[in-house]
Design a protein around this motif. Structure first.
Motif, PDB file in Angstrom:
ATOM      1  N   ASN A  99       4.855   5.477  -3.599  1.00 16.70           N
ATOM      2  CA  ASN A  99       3.969   5.356  -5.058  1.00 16.70           C
ATOM      3  C   ASN A  99       5.157   5.333  -6.249  1.00 16.70           C
ATOM      4  O   ASN A  99       5.109   6.240  -7.221  1.00 16.70           O
ATOM      5  CB  ASN A  99       3.344   6.775  -5.423  1.00 16.70           C
ATOM      6  CG  ASN A  99       2.011   6.701  -4.521  1.00 16.70           C
ATOM      7  OD1 ASN A  99       1.439   5.420  -4.264  1.00 16.70           O
ATOM      8  ND2 ASN A  99       1.506   7.952  -4.211  1.00 16.70           N
ATOM      9  N   GLN A 118       3.729  -2.408  -1.911  1.00 16.95           N
ATOM     10  CA  GLN A 118       4.640  -1.392  -1.554  1.00 16.95           C
ATOM     11  C   GLN A 118       3.899  -1.024  -0.232  1.00 16.95           C
ATOM     12  O   GLN A 118       4.557  -0.833   0.988  1.00 16.95           O
ATOM     13  CB  GLN A 118       4.312   0.175  -2.139  1.00 16.95           C
ATOM     14  CG  GLN A 118       5.146  -0.036  -3.693  1.00 16.95           C
ATOM     15  CD  GLN A 118       5.304   1.157  -4.504  1.00 16.95           C
ATOM     16  OE1 GLN A 118       5.274   2.246  -4.081  1.00 16.95           O
ATOM     17  NE2 GLN A 118       5.106   0.925  -5.780  1.00 16.95           N
ATOM     18  N   GLU A 119       2.512  -0.907   0.007  1.00 19.25           N
ATOM     19  CA  GLU A 119       1.874  -0.549   1.305  1.00 19.25           C
ATOM     20  C   GLU A 119       2.080  -1.984   2.334  1.00 19.25           C
ATOM     21  O   GLU A 119       2.202  -1.699   3.291  1.00 19.25           O
ATOM     22  CB  GLU A 119       0.399  -0.123   1.197  1.00 19.25           C
ATOM     23  CG  GLU A 119       0.155   1.193   0.473  1.00 19.25           C
ATOM     24  CD  GLU A 119       0.636   2.429   1.455  1.00 19.25           C
ATOM     25  OE1 GLU A 119       0.845   2.175   2.759  1.00 19.25           O
ATOM     26  OE2 GLU A 119       1.452   3.232   0.943  1.00 19.25           O
ATOM     27  N   GLU A 136       6.958   9.469  -4.929  1.00 20.59           N
ATOM     28  CA  GLU A 136       6.734  10.674  -3.997  1.00 20.59           C
ATOM     29  C   GLU A 136       7.700  10.515  -2.829  1.00 20.59           C
ATOM     30  O   GLU A 136       7.799   9.392  -2.048  1.00 20.59           O
ATOM     31  CB  GLU A 136       5.384  10.739  -3.655  1.00 20.59           C
ATOM     32  CG  GLU A 136       4.452  11.075  -4.749  1.00 20.59           C
ATOM     33  CD  GLU A 136       2.987  10.739  -4.331  1.00 20.59           C
ATOM     34  OE1 GLU A 136       2.591  10.427  -3.240  1.00 20.59           O
ATOM     35  OE2 GLU A 136       2.108  10.799  -5.239  1.00 20.59           O
ATOM     36  N   ALA A 140       6.462   4.218  -9.450  1.00 21.40           N
ATOM     37  CA  ALA A 140       5.844   3.617 -10.820  1.00 21.40           C
ATOM     38  C   ALA A 140       7.033   3.769 -11.723  1.00 21.40           C
ATOM     39  O   ALA A 140       7.610   4.792 -11.990  1.00 21.40           O
ATOM     40  CB  ALA A 140       4.684   4.535 -10.938  1.00 21.40           C
ATOM     41  N   SER A 160       6.833  -1.685  -8.696  1.00 18.74           N
ATOM     42  CA  SER A 160       6.224  -1.069  -9.449  1.00 18.74           C
ATOM     43  C   SER A 160       5.124  -1.872 -10.466  1.00 18.74           C
ATOM     44  O   SER A 160       4.070  -1.330 -10.751  1.00 18.74           O
ATOM     45  CB  SER A 160       6.960  -0.012 -10.496  1.00 18.74           C
ATOM     46  OG  SER A 160       7.606  -1.136 -11.340  1.00 18.74           O
ATOM     47  N   PRO A 184       1.960  -2.612  -7.292  1.00 21.45           N
ATOM     48  CA  PRO A 184       2.379  -1.708  -6.331  1.00 21.45           C
ATOM     49  C   PRO A 184       1.600  -2.034  -5.227  1.00 21.45           C
ATOM     50  O   PRO A 184       1.999  -1.376  -4.072  1.00 21.45           O
ATOM     51  CB  PRO A 184       1.567  -0.449  -6.888  1.00 21.45           C
ATOM     52  CG  PRO A 184       0.835  -0.859  -8.222  1.00 21.45           C
ATOM     53  CD  PRO A 184       1.346  -2.398  -8.539  1.00 21.45           C
TER      54      PRO A 184
END
Ligand code: HEM
Length: 399
Positions: free
Chosen positions: A367, A257-258, A395, A369, A251, A254
């Protein structure tokens, strides 16, 4: 008297704010007083990587046994070689990467079960919903005790590892009494389970330990029970902290994450880097068994030395750009699992749990966070490099 098991807080970390981000202060200490004697408490602090490793790999000079006021505490963590080897040999085969790989399917199942409960909500409290229950459920499975008892022994094991946050005699006595009570309760719990294995052997860790010892005859029954308690407790908070720290990095930065979804081969490196960056255990302690010279100073026989992994892991002499989180860092010789003969027995299990947790979280939650306005609070001393809570929104991805 208090006995040598009392580990004083560092004066520098007397506020919650400083404990929430200890790294700048550790850097100052490392640069200005790399090895220093704390006059108030009569203990030493080692902040350099080189010194930390030097101390940990020399158990003859720096002993793990510093509970001198109680002779009946022989335990894998506090015994020195050669006796230490007796403890390790009983369980060496159990936690190898190959042996723990067998529990991988169960770890996936537990994680999916835990994430099922939060995925629809779009938010979770990382610690309570995932990071705390996972390690307890996994070790319960391995030990062969009902995972439904987990809240019961989670509470007891939390009590066992409670740190003392102030130095008053009353606090120490109160916490110590609670700890002894928790230890006795866990011993009784395991005694009952052991009794069942004696009547009918099973394939779990309780049986493995009991029957391996029956052959070698190195521990008595009380020591076996304490060993089981250690196995139950040792991996709790540490693995919880590791998983929470990974979610924290995801977080805070970020872009990972991808990136990890696209490059899953980086997952093990990400786990290692989290261990280095936010170590679950900030320091270990050893007792000098003789006068010893280090960095031009003399550590006297009997004095305690704090070995600061949280500092060593960010030592620029060992790690390039130490304050940059880099999952491709290679080699990554952090000492979060310790070093030398006491090197964490459960490291392969902790790594496997963390890798599967990271993979599953990324696959199911997008996502991620931190909930806005959350104040990051450190766990009580001495584990302050971890956080108490880490609520996030996300999400849910369809799976
Ligand atoms: C020892 C850290 C997970 C079981 C240690 C030590 C450290 C450590 C620093 C060395 C203690 C010393 O030298 O005095 C961690 C961290 C973990 C973790 C950071 C997770 C991220 C686990 C797990 C288990 C476990 C999952 C489970 C079974 C043990 C045991 C020892 C140990 C039995 C004592 C080994 C010995 O004294 O020979 N751990 N640990 N740990 N750990 Fe872990």
């Amino acid at each position: 008297t208090r006995g040598a098991s009392f580990i004083p807080p560092l004066e520098e970390f007397n506020t919650e704010e400083k404990r929430a981000n200890p790294f700048p202060i550790l850097k100052t200490l490392r640069e200005n007083t790399p090895l220093r004697f704390d006059e108030t408490y009569g203990t030493w602090d080692a902040f350099l990587y080189e010194d930390c490793v030097r101390i940990l790999k020399d158990p003859k000079t720096f002993s793990s046994n510093f509970n001198r006021d109680n002779t009946n505490t022989e335990n894998i963590i506090t015994v020195d070689p050669p006796r230490h080897q007796d403890f390790r040999e009983l369980v060496n085969g159990v936690f190898t990467p190959k042996a723990v790989a067998d529990v991988a399917p169960r770890i996936y199942e537990i994680l999916n079960f835990l994430l099922d409960a939060v995925q629809e909500q779009g938010r979770m409290n990382t610690v309570y919903d995932v990071a705390a229950p996972l390690p307890v459920m996994v070790i319960a499975e391995l030990l062969g005790i009902p995972t439904t008892d987990r809240l019961y022994f989670k509470e007891l094991s939390d009590t066992l590892v409670t740190g003392v946050t102030d130095s008053s005699e009353e606090t120490y006595k109160r916490v110590q009494a609670q700890r002894l009570h928790a230890r006795d309760t866990l011993n009784d719990y395991f005694r009952q389970h052991l009794q069942m294995r004696k009547e009918q052997p099973t394939e779990d860790l309780i049986s493995v330990l009991w029957y391996a010892n029956a052959e070698k005859q190195v521990l008595d029954e009380d020591q076996i029970l304490r060993f089981l308690t250690t196995l139950l407790v040792a991996g709790h908070e540490t693995t919880t902290n590791l998983i929470t720290a990974m979610v924290r990095v995801l977080s805070e930065q970020p872009q990972f994450q991808e990136r990890l979804l696209e490059e899953p081969h980086l997952i093990p490196g990400f786990v290692e880097e989290t261990l280095r960056f936010y170590p679950s255990v900030p320091r270990l302690t050893r007792r000098a068994t003789m006068d010893v010279e280090l960095r031009g100073q003399v550590i006297r026989e009997g004095q305690l030395v704090n070995v600061w992994m949280a500092s060593a892991n960010r030592d620029g002499a060992k790690f390039a750009h130490p304050d940059v989180f880099d999952p491709t860092r290679h080699p990554n010789a952090h000492i979060t699992f310790g070093f030398g003969n006491h090197f964490c027995l459960g490291a392969p299990l902790a790594r496997l749990e963390a890798q599967i947790a990271l993979e599953t979280i990324l696959r199911r939650l997008g996502n991620i966070a931190l909930v806005e306005g959350t104040k990051i609070e450190p766990t009580p001393y001495p584990l302050f490099t971890a956080v108490k809570e880490y609520p996030v929104t996300f999400e849910g991805r369809s799976i």
